[in-house]
Scaffold this active site. Structure first.
Site, PDB file in Angstrom:
ATOM      1  N   ASP A  24       0.830  -1.213   0.000  1.00  0.00           N
ATOM      2  CA  ASP A  24       0.000   0.000   0.000  1.00  0.00           C
ATOM      3  C   ASP A  24       0.865   1.265   0.000  1.00  0.00           C
ATOM      4  OD1 ASP A  24      -2.391   1.376  -0.037  1.00  0.00           O
ATOM      5  OD2 ASP A  24      -2.591   1.406   2.139  1.00  0.00           O
ATOM      6  N   HIS A  41       2.045   3.346  -9.212  1.00  0.00           N
ATOM      7  CA  HIS A  41       1.827   1.902  -9.386  1.00  0.00           C
ATOM      8  C   HIS A  41       2.957   1.279 -10.203  1.00  0.00           C
ATOM      9  CE1 HIS A  41      -1.926   2.228  -7.391  1.00  0.00           C
ATOM     10  NE2 HIS A  41      -2.488   2.974  -8.321  1.00  0.00           N
ATOM     11  N   LEU A 135      10.359 -21.032  -4.925  1.00  0.00           N
ATOM     12  CA  LEU A 135       9.412 -20.103  -4.287  1.00  0.00           C
ATOM     13  C   LEU A 135       8.032 -20.183  -4.946  1.00  0.00           C
ATOM     14  CD1 LEU A 135       8.904 -17.427  -2.518  1.00  0.00           C
ATOM     15  CD2 LEU A 135       9.558 -16.184  -4.572  1.00  0.00           C
TER      16      LEU A 135
HETATM   17  C1  IPE Z   1      -5.387  -2.598  -0.009  1.00  0.00           C
HETATM   18  O1  IPE Z   1      -5.098  -1.249  -0.148  1.00  0.00           O
HETATM   19  C2  IPE Z   1      -5.364  -3.282  -1.342  1.00  0.00           C
HETATM   20  C3  IPE Z   1      -4.060  -3.409  -1.978  1.00  0.00           C
HETATM   21  C4  IPE Z   1      -2.927  -2.999  -1.507  1.00  0.00           C
HETATM   22  C5  IPE Z   1      -4.080  -4.060  -3.246  1.00  0.00           C
HETATM   23  P1  IPE Z   1      -6.236  -0.152  -0.285  1.00  0.00           P
HETATM   24  O2  IPE Z   1      -5.548   1.130  -0.431  1.00  0.00           O
HETATM   25  O3  IPE Z   1      -7.192  -0.537  -1.345  1.00  0.00           O
HETATM   26  O4  IPE Z   1      -6.979  -0.269   1.117  1.00  0.00           O
HETATM   27  P2  IPE Z   1      -7.833   0.810   1.918  1.00  0.00           P
HETATM   28  O5  IPE Z   1      -8.856   1.356   0.969  1.00  0.00           O
HETATM   29  O6  IPE Z   1      -6.890   1.856   2.388  1.00  0.00           O
HETATM   30  O7  IPE Z   1      -8.421   0.051   3.058  1.00  0.00           O
HETATM   31  C1  IPE Z   2      -1.717   0.280  -3.216  1.00  0.00           C
HETATM   32  O1  IPE Z   2      -1.519   1.641  -3.337  1.00  0.00           O
HETATM   33  C2  IPE Z   2      -1.964  -0.376  -4.530  1.00  0.00           C
HETATM   34  C3  IPE Z   2      -3.377  -0.693  -4.781  1.00  0.00           C
HETATM   35  C4  IPE Z   2      -4.353  -0.577  -3.933  1.00  0.00           C
HETATM   36  C5  IPE Z   2      -3.678  -1.181  -6.091  1.00  0.00           C
HETATM   37  P1  IPE Z   2      -2.701   2.679  -3.294  1.00  0.00           P
HETATM   38  O2  IPE Z   2      -3.125   2.967  -4.691  1.00  0.00           O
HETATM   39  O3  IPE Z   2      -3.786   2.249  -2.387  1.00  0.00           O
HETATM   40  O4  IPE Z   2      -1.945   3.924  -2.695  1.00  0.00           O
HETATM   41  P2  IPE Z   2      -2.466   4.936  -1.611  1.00  0.00           P
HETATM   42  O5  IPE Z   2      -2.885   4.130  -0.418  1.00  0.00           O
HETATM   43  O6  IPE Z   2      -3.613   5.674  -2.210  1.00  0.00           O
HETATM   44  O7  IPE Z   2      -1.288   5.802  -1.339  1.00  0.00           O
HETATM   45 MG    MG Z   3      -4.105   2.501  -0.398  1.00  0.00          MG
END
Ligand code: IPE
Ligand code: IPE
Ligand code: MG
Length: 237
Positions: A24, A41, A135
């Site tokens: 995240d 990303h 792995l």
């Molecule tokens: C969780 O992150 C999903 C992934 C990392 C793929 P999110 O950014 O979607 O989660 P919330 O919305 O903060 O709970």
């Molecule tokens: C995690 O990064 C990746 C996915 C959920 C796909 P985010 O896109 O949630 O990044 P933040 O949390 O908004 O910084």
């Molecule tokens: Mg996020």
């Protein structure tokens, strides 16, 4: 110069069998640099490649990464498309390298969301790597823990199973026959589970890092694994 001593892989005494990571913080990483979220990303996916390599070198048995949740389908179409394109390209592009490294691939998630062509390509990549013995890399894509349990229950009903024990449910999850995660890492500062491996993580150790995913490098991963080794797991006993 007077900071904490950097942990090296040789300092690791206890290795978790299964490490799961909620990657995240990509969006915030990009926003802080006045870049589009998709750029975050992209850099995040490069860090993912490095993490797979690090876990492979460490000799970890299983690595699961949360790449895209069922809830993430609600984001802007442009961002969804960007994330999926990147993951899709990774999976196709890295099959030969994963093969060379003897890495097995499993996609965990509800592939019914994808069009036929993407779904077929994902299944084919898994298929090519299924006999590898190194792995096990699991990519949670279009994954939701509740949806996974719901589908397992539906499968049991369809099969007419009436005596249901915990193993019967475990065997019908995307993770069937994999060890449960020992260590679940979440980067990006949030302290929540966001529908990730709900059933499987019943006794996992959690590690939360404020570092945004693109900056979570090998030394940070080693810190998490080293801390895991210092935890006392009791499993209720
Ligand atoms: C969780 O992150 C999903 C992934 C990392 C793929 P999110 O950014 O979607 O989660 P919330 O919305 O903060 O709970
Ligand atoms: C995690 O990064 C990746 C996915 C959920 C796909 P985010 O896109 O949630 O990044 P933040 O949390 O908004 O910084
Ligand atoms: Mg996020």
């Amino acid at each position: 110069m007077f900071g904490k001593k950097k942990i090296k892989s040789t300092d690791i005494k206890v290795l978790p069998r299964h490490v799961a990571i909620i990657m995240d913080g990509n969006g915030r990483w990009a926003t802080r640099r006045a870049m589009p979220r998709t750029a975050g990303h992209k850099v995040g996916s490069e860090n993912f490649v490095k993490t797979v390599d690090a876990c492979d070198r460490l000799g970890i048995e299983c690595l699961t990464v949360y790449a895209f949740s069922t809830e993430n389908w609600q984001r802007d179409a442009e961002e969804v498309e960007g994330i999926l394109k990147i993951m899709h390209a990774y999976i196709i592009k890295y099959v030969p390298e994963l093969m060379k490294k003897n890495i097995r691939l499993r996609i965990l998630g509800d592939l019914s969301y994808f069009d036929e062509k993407s779904r077929a390509a994902l299944i084919e990549s898994q298929h090519k790597l299924e006999n590898n013995t190194g792995l096990t890399l699991c990519i949670a894509l279009s994954y939701g823990g509740r949806n996974e349990i719901k589908q397992a229950v539906e499968a049991l009903i369809k099969e007419g199973v009436t005596e249901i024990d915990e193993q019967a449910i475990s065997d019908r999850l995307y993770t069937a026959h994999l060890p449960d995660p020992d260590l679940v890492i979440r980067t990006g500062g949030e302290k929540r589970i966001s529908n990730f491996l709900l059933w499987q993580s019943a006794y996992a150790e959690y590690y939360f890092s404020d570092t945004l995913w693109p900056d979570f490098d090998e030394s940070k991963l080693l810190e998490a694994i080293e801390e895991f080794g210092r935890r006392k797991r009791r499993f209720g006993k």
